[in-house]
Design a protein around this motif. Structure first.
Motif, PDB file in Angstrom:
ATOM      1  N   ALA A 158      -5.093   0.024   1.020  1.00  0.00           N
ATOM      2  CA  ALA A 158      -5.209  -1.288   0.371  1.00  0.00           C
ATOM      3  C   ALA A 158      -4.664  -2.374   1.283  1.00  0.00           C
ATOM      4  CB  ALA A 158      -4.458  -1.293  -0.960  1.00  0.00           C
ATOM      5  N   GLY A 159      -5.490  -3.361   1.563  1.00  0.00           N
ATOM      6  CA  GLY A 159      -5.075  -4.473   2.413  1.00  0.00           C
ATOM      7  C   GLY A 159      -4.432  -5.573   1.588  1.00  0.00           C
ATOM      8  N   PRO A 160      -3.753  -6.508   2.238  1.00  0.00           N
ATOM      9  CA  PRO A 160      -3.128  -7.624   1.522  1.00  0.00           C
ATOM     10  C   PRO A 160      -4.178  -8.435   0.764  1.00  0.00           C
ATOM     11  CG  PRO A 160      -2.420  -7.564   3.814  1.00  0.00           C
ATOM     12  CD  PRO A 160      -3.523  -6.567   3.672  1.00  0.00           C
ATOM     13  N   GLY A 161      -3.804  -8.913  -0.417  1.00  0.00           N
ATOM     14  CA  GLY A 161      -4.711  -9.755  -1.200  1.00  0.00           C
ATOM     15  C   GLY A 161      -4.472  -9.604  -2.689  1.00  0.00           C
ATOM     16  N   ARG A 162      -5.348 -10.228  -3.480  1.00  0.00           N
ATOM     17  CA  ARG A 162      -5.286 -10.168  -4.942  1.00  0.00           C
ATOM     18  C   ARG A 162      -6.304  -9.147  -5.425  1.00  0.00           C
ATOM     19  NH1 ARG A 162      -1.549 -12.391  -7.794  1.00  0.00           N
ATOM     20  NH2 ARG A 162      -2.909 -13.125  -9.412  1.00  0.00           N
ATOM     21  N   TYR A 163      -5.898  -8.310  -6.377  1.00  0.00           N
ATOM     22  CA  TYR A 163      -6.759  -7.255  -6.923  1.00  0.00           C
ATOM     23  C   TYR A 163      -6.717  -7.289  -8.448  1.00  0.00           C
ATOM     24  CZ  TYR A 163      -6.747  -5.139  -2.268  1.00  0.00           C
ATOM     25  OH  TYR A 163      -6.899  -4.908  -0.930  1.00  0.00           O
ATOM     26  N   GLN A 222       1.983   5.809 -14.593  1.00  0.00           N
ATOM     27  CA  GLN A 222       2.411   5.589 -13.203  1.00  0.00           C
ATOM     28  C   GLN A 222       1.206   5.837 -12.312  1.00  0.00           C
ATOM     29  OE1 GLN A 222       5.850   5.235 -11.903  1.00  0.00           O
ATOM     30  NE2 GLN A 222       6.207   4.553 -13.988  1.00  0.00           N
ATOM     31  N   ALA A 223       1.093   5.083 -11.243  1.00  0.00           N
ATOM     32  CA  ALA A 223       0.006   5.286 -10.277  1.00  0.00           C
ATOM     33  C   ALA A 223       0.514   4.912  -8.894  1.00  0.00           C
ATOM     34  CB  ALA A 223      -1.206   4.438 -10.641  1.00  0.00           C
ATOM     35  N   ARG A 224      -0.169   5.413  -7.884  1.00  0.00           N
ATOM     36  CA  ARG A 224       0.176   5.084  -6.497  1.00  0.00           C
ATOM     37  C   ARG A 224      -0.927   4.204  -5.931  1.00  0.00           C
ATOM     38  NH1 ARG A 224       4.024   6.749  -3.538  1.00  0.00           N
ATOM     39  NH2 ARG A 224       4.415   8.634  -4.735  1.00  0.00           N
ATOM     40  N   THR A 272      -9.459  -0.935  -8.121  1.00  0.00           N
ATOM     41  CA  THR A 272      -9.762  -0.372  -6.803  1.00  0.00           C
ATOM     42  C   THR A 272      -8.491   0.063  -6.093  1.00  0.00           C
ATOM     43  OG1 THR A 272      -9.711  -2.592  -5.842  1.00  0.00           O
ATOM     44  CG2 THR A 272     -11.866  -1.750  -6.503  1.00  0.00           C
ATOM     45  N   LEU A 273      -7.333  -0.363  -6.593  1.00  0.00           N
ATOM     46  CA  LEU A 273      -6.062   0.010  -5.980  1.00  0.00           C
ATOM     47  C   LEU A 273      -5.679   1.460  -6.245  1.00  0.00           C
ATOM     48  CD1 LEU A 273      -3.866  -3.125  -6.719  1.00  0.00           C
ATOM     49  CD2 LEU A 273      -4.838  -2.411  -4.535  1.00  0.00           C
ATOM     50  N   PHE A 274      -6.034   1.978  -7.424  1.00  0.00           N
ATOM     51  CA  PHE A 274      -5.596   3.332  -7.777  1.00  0.00           C
ATOM     52  C   PHE A 274      -6.639   4.126  -8.556  1.00  0.00           C
ATOM     53  CE2 PHE A 274      -3.609   0.184 -10.579  1.00  0.00           C
ATOM     54  CZ  PHE A 274      -4.266   0.451 -11.770  1.00  0.00           C
ATOM     55  N   GLY A 275      -7.832   3.624  -8.721  1.00  0.00           N
ATOM     56  CA  GLY A 275      -8.868   4.337  -9.461  1.00  0.00           C
ATOM     57  C   GLY A 275      -8.682   4.159 -10.957  1.00  0.00           C
ATOM     58  N   SER A 276      -8.921   5.238 -11.716  1.00  0.00           N
ATOM     59  CA  SER A 276      -8.781   5.204 -13.173  1.00  0.00           C
ATOM     60  C   SER A 276      -7.590   6.071 -13.586  1.00  0.00           C
ATOM     61  CB  SER A 276     -10.063   5.725 -13.823  1.00  0.00           C
ATOM     62  OG  SER A 276      -9.984   5.617 -15.212  1.00  0.00           O
ATOM     63  N   VAL A 277      -6.734   5.538 -14.465  1.00  0.00           N
ATOM     64  CA  VAL A 277      -5.522   6.222 -14.895  1.00  0.00           C
ATOM     65  C   VAL A 277      -5.449   6.189 -16.418  1.00  0.00           C
ATOM     66  CG1 VAL A 277      -3.003   6.196 -14.786  1.00  0.00           C
ATOM     67  CG2 VAL A 277      -4.313   5.483 -12.809  1.00  0.00           C
ATOM     68  N   ALA A 306       0.843  -1.198   0.000  1.00  0.00           N
ATOM     69  CA  ALA A 306       0.000   0.000   0.000  1.00  0.00           C
ATOM     70  C   ALA A 306       0.881   1.252   0.000  1.00  0.00           C
ATOM     71  CB  ALA A 306      -0.923  -0.004   1.213  1.00  0.00           C
ATOM     72  N   GLY A 307       0.498   2.252  -0.807  1.00  0.00           N
ATOM     73  CA  GLY A 307       1.235   3.498  -0.883  1.00  0.00           C
ATOM     74  C   GLY A 307       2.392   3.489  -1.867  1.00  0.00           C
ATOM     75  N   GLN A 308       2.694   2.349  -2.451  1.00  0.00           N
ATOM     76  CA  GLN A 308       3.836   2.235  -3.368  1.00  0.00           C
ATOM     77  C   GLN A 308       3.464   2.745  -4.762  1.00  0.00           C
ATOM     78  OE1 GLN A 308       5.265  -1.779  -3.730  1.00  0.00           O
ATOM     79  NE2 GLN A 308       7.154  -1.148  -4.729  1.00  0.00           N
ATOM     80  N   ARG A 309       4.427   3.319  -5.453  1.00  0.00           N
ATOM     81  CA  ARG A 309       4.237   3.787  -6.829  1.00  0.00           C
ATOM     82  C   ARG A 309       4.484   2.606  -7.768  1.00  0.00           C
ATOM     83  NH1 ARG A 309       3.055   8.284  -8.438  1.00  0.00           N
ATOM     84  NH2 ARG A 309       3.641   9.394 -10.297  1.00  0.00           N
ATOM     85  N   VAL A 310       3.586   2.404  -8.746  1.00  0.00           N
ATOM     86  CA  VAL A 310       3.697   1.291  -9.678  1.00  0.00           C
ATOM     87  C   VAL A 310       3.620   1.790 -11.117  1.00  0.00           C
ATOM     88  CG1 VAL A 310       2.732  -0.424  -8.081  1.00  0.00           C
ATOM     89  CG2 VAL A 310       1.204   0.833  -9.601  1.00  0.00           C
ATOM     90  N   SER A 311       4.167   1.003 -12.032  1.00  0.00           N
ATOM     91  CA  SER A 311       4.081   1.272 -13.467  1.00  0.00           C
ATOM     92  C   SER A 311       3.045   0.332 -14.060  1.00  0.00           C
ATOM     93  CB  SER A 311       5.423   1.022 -14.146  1.00  0.00           C
ATOM     94  OG  SER A 311       6.394   1.905 -13.659  1.00  0.00           O
ATOM     95  N   ILE A 312       2.192   0.874 -14.908  1.00  0.00           N
ATOM     96  CA  ILE A 312       1.142   0.092 -15.548  1.00  0.00           C
ATOM     97  C   ILE A 312       1.368   0.164 -17.044  1.00  0.00           C
ATOM     98  CG2 ILE A 312      -1.352  -0.166 -15.829  1.00  0.00           C
ATOM     99  CD1 ILE A 312      -1.436   1.785 -13.290  1.00  0.00           C
ATOM    100  N   SER A 313       1.249  -0.982 -17.738  1.00  0.00           N
ATOM    101  CA  SER A 313       1.445  -1.016 -19.182  1.00  0.00           C
ATOM    102  C   SER A 313       0.431  -1.963 -19.807  1.00  0.00           C
ATOM    103  CB  SER A 313       2.864  -1.492 -19.499  1.00  0.00           C
ATOM    104  OG  SER A 313       3.015  -1.729 -20.875  1.00  0.00           O
TER     105      SER A 313
END
Length: 144
Positions: free
Chosen positions: A82-87, A75-77, A58-63, A35-42
């Protein structure tokens, strides 16, 4: 059936399943994340770059995804709550275009590694071992 034959059949079956599986189109890096980490989406070069695309979860909304080296990306945060689990992360190609979904993993926010107390304890043990080695060297050498 001999064990070697059984192993070959199993290996062949797993290879066939791997080849039959659809390619992963939504790419989120790193995976797993916290949670709170910056990720790259492709989109993995699946959407036409001139038509636009976006990712939603649900992790970062719409980008909105923009053209880049690995296809359409952004990029999104990850949400702080966000709790542990699969999304699921869904990539949408242009209006009315193809959509595809991949699942990503959010881990517990504990940092793996050593904390300050563990580091101090390790240094204390190292100092104790060095002192014991010095004392043994002096004692065995006959200089007590």
């Amino acid at each position: 059936m001999k064990p070697a034959h059984s192993a070959a059949v199993v290996l062949f079956g797993l290879t066939a399943l791997g080849l039959a599986a659809p390619p992963a189109w939504a790419q989120v890096d790193p995976d797993p994340m916290v949670a709170g980490q910056r990720v790259s989406i492709s989109d993995g070069r699946q959407c036409a770059s001139g038509r636009g695309a976006w990712a939603s979860s649900t992790l970062f909304g719409s980008v909105v995804l923009r053209p880049g080296e690995r296809g359409m990306g952004a990029q999104a945060r990850v949400a702080e709550g966000a709790g542990p689990g699969r999304y699921p992360v869904t990539i949408h190609c242009a209006s009315g275009g193809e959509s595809f979904t991949e699942s990503v993993t959010v881990r517990d926010a504990r940092v793996e590694g050593v904390n300050a107390a563990q580091a101090a304890g390790g240094l204390a043990l190292l100092a104790l071992a060095a002192g014991a080695a010095f004392w043994l060297r002096r004692t065995v050498g006959g200089r007590s």
